[in-house]
Design a protein around this motif. Sequence first.
Motif, mmCIF file in Angstrom:
data_model
loop_
_atom_site.group_PDB
_atom_site.id
_atom_site.type_symbol
_atom_site.label_atom_id
_atom_site.label_comp_id
_atom_site.label_asym_id
_atom_site.label_seq_id
_atom_site.Cartn_x
_atom_site.Cartn_y
_atom_site.Cartn_z
ATOM 1 N N ARG A 272 -6.019 -1.347 2.906
ATOM 2 C CA ARG A 272 -5.970 -1.215 1.452
ATOM 3 C C ARG A 272 -7.103 -1.980 0.778
ATOM 4 N NH1 ARG A 272 0.647 -1.603 1.094
ATOM 5 N NH2 ARG A 272 0.996 0.551 1.752
ATOM 6 N N GLU B 17 1.491 -0.142 -2.972
ATOM 7 C CA GLU B 17 0.168 0.352 -2.598
ATOM 8 C C GLU B 17 -0.952 -0.526 -3.129
ATOM 9 O OE1 GLU B 17 -2.511 4.439 -3.069
ATOM 10 O OE2 GLU B 17 -0.445 4.365 -3.800
ATOM 11 N N HIS B 18 -0.693 -1.273 -4.202
ATOM 12 C CA HIS B 18 -1.776 -1.974 -4.873
ATOM 13 C C HIS B 18 -1.612 -3.484 -4.964
ATOM 14 C CE1 HIS B 18 -3.229 1.968 -6.010
ATOM 15 N NE2 HIS B 18 -2.080 2.251 -6.575
#
Length: 204
Positions: A51, A194-195
Amino acid sequence: MQVESGTATPARGTVAALADQVRAAAPRLGGTRLVCVDGPAGSGKTTFAGRLAAALGAPVLHMDDVYAGWTLTGGFARLAAGVLRPLREGRAGAVHRFDWDAGRFAEVVPVPAGPALVVEGCGSAPRDVDPYAVLRVWVEAPAPVRMARGIARDGEALRGEWVRWQQQEAAEFARQDTRARADLLVDGTAGWGEHGYVVLPGTD
């Protein structure tokens, strides 16, 4: 760390902000900003590194590709010779990827001399990397969680290898004082989505 009603609320960070921090740092490996994501096997390093690399638009190099199988011995030396030294000189690097099924090194994996590189894996942040890394991340999770993740991925037949690997990596982390030297400690069991990610106590 925020504290509310006597209960400590874990600090959180975003991958985007961390990527901005990396971009703002002066490169220390030629023109490349090196990020190392270390920690025990099964802790969540690959997910976190992927990521962060995506946010940076940078490649990820996995230490699994430079180990000679179930051993840390020689892994960082191959990384240093094939990747760190050329990048320091402004040249592209390369490593031979280890084929775990065949039990031998196989094709060459090129590593460009770009603005950033993320290296993830056990033993990716020994003391020898300190002059070159702009960010050293430690990702951790409890041993039972890591073992369960490993067995789910590799199968029950490799439990013995996982036990030996955990002993091997623990000795290496103690010798290198890896966790204490990290710039960022990340909880590999927290739901970071996800972030985002959860910062462990002890991060400066």
